[in-house]
Write a protein that holds these residues in place. Structure first.
Motif, short mmCIF file in Angstrom:
data_model
loop_
_atom_site.label_atom_id
_atom_site.label_comp_id
_atom_site.label_asym_id
_atom_site.label_seq_id
_atom_site.Cartn_x
_atom_site.Cartn_y
_atom_site.Cartn_z
N MET A 1 0.85 -1.17 0.00
CA MET A 1 0.00 0.00 0.00
C MET A 1 0.90 1.24 0.00
O MET A 1 1.83 1.34 0.77
CB MET A 1 -0.91 0.00 1.24
N ALA A 2 0.61 2.17 -0.88
CA ALA A 2 1.42 3.38 -1.02
C ALA A 2 0.94 4.47 -0.07
O ALA A 2 -0.24 4.51 0.31
CB ALA A 2 1.35 3.88 -2.45
N ILE A 3 1.84 5.33 0.29
CA ILE A 3 1.52 6.46 1.16
C ILE A 3 1.90 7.74 0.44
O ILE A 3 2.97 7.85 -0.14
CB ILE A 3 2.29 6.37 2.49
N VAL A 4 1.00 8.73 0.48
CA VAL A 4 1.28 10.07 -0.04
C VAL A 4 1.04 11.05 1.10
O VAL A 4 0.49 10.69 2.13
CB VAL A 4 0.39 10.42 -1.26
N HIS A 14 -2.99 6.96 3.08
CA HIS A 14 -2.73 5.64 2.52
C HIS A 14 -3.58 5.46 1.27
O HIS A 14 -4.80 5.62 1.31
CB HIS A 14 -3.07 4.55 3.54
N LEU A 15 -2.93 5.15 0.16
CA LEU A 15 -3.64 4.85 -1.08
C LEU A 15 -3.99 3.37 -1.09
O LEU A 15 -3.20 2.54 -0.66
CB LEU A 15 -2.78 5.17 -2.30
N PRO A 42 4.19 7.12 -6.06
CA PRO A 42 2.91 7.76 -5.73
C PRO A 42 3.06 9.28 -5.64
O PRO A 42 3.97 9.79 -5.00
CB PRO A 42 2.52 7.17 -4.38
N GLU A 43 2.16 9.98 -6.31
CA GLU A 43 2.20 11.44 -6.34
C GLU A 43 0.78 11.99 -6.43
O GLU A 43 -0.04 11.46 -7.17
CB GLU A 43 3.01 11.91 -7.54
#
Length: 72
Positions: A1-4, A14-15, A42-43
């Motif tokens: 899970m990606a974080i921005v 959290h994406l 991620p952006e």
């Protein structure tokens, strides 16, 4: 899970696993509307919904996953 990180309050967001470019999200801390620009890396960026004059009196609402052309 990606974080921005929120561009206004810098809170981490959290994406989900199925996030995609063009997806809109709202920061749970400050309610800023953001849009996923890229997923690798991620952006996010602020959501821009603006009416733009294209040509010859045609206008489009730009932003989100599609643009809507409004005859002039």
């Amino acid at each position: 899970m990606a974080i921005v990180f929120c561009l206004d309050c810098t809170a981490s967001i959290h994406l989900g696993l199925n996030s995609h470019a063009g997806q809109r999200l709202t920061c749970p801390h400050c309610n800023t509307e953001l849009e996923v620009i890229d997923t690798s890396p991620p952006e996010v960026d602020w959501v821009y919904d603006e009416l733009v004059d294209l040509w010859d009196g045609e206008y489009a609402y730009l932003g989100g996953e599609a643009e809507t052309v409004v005859p002039g």
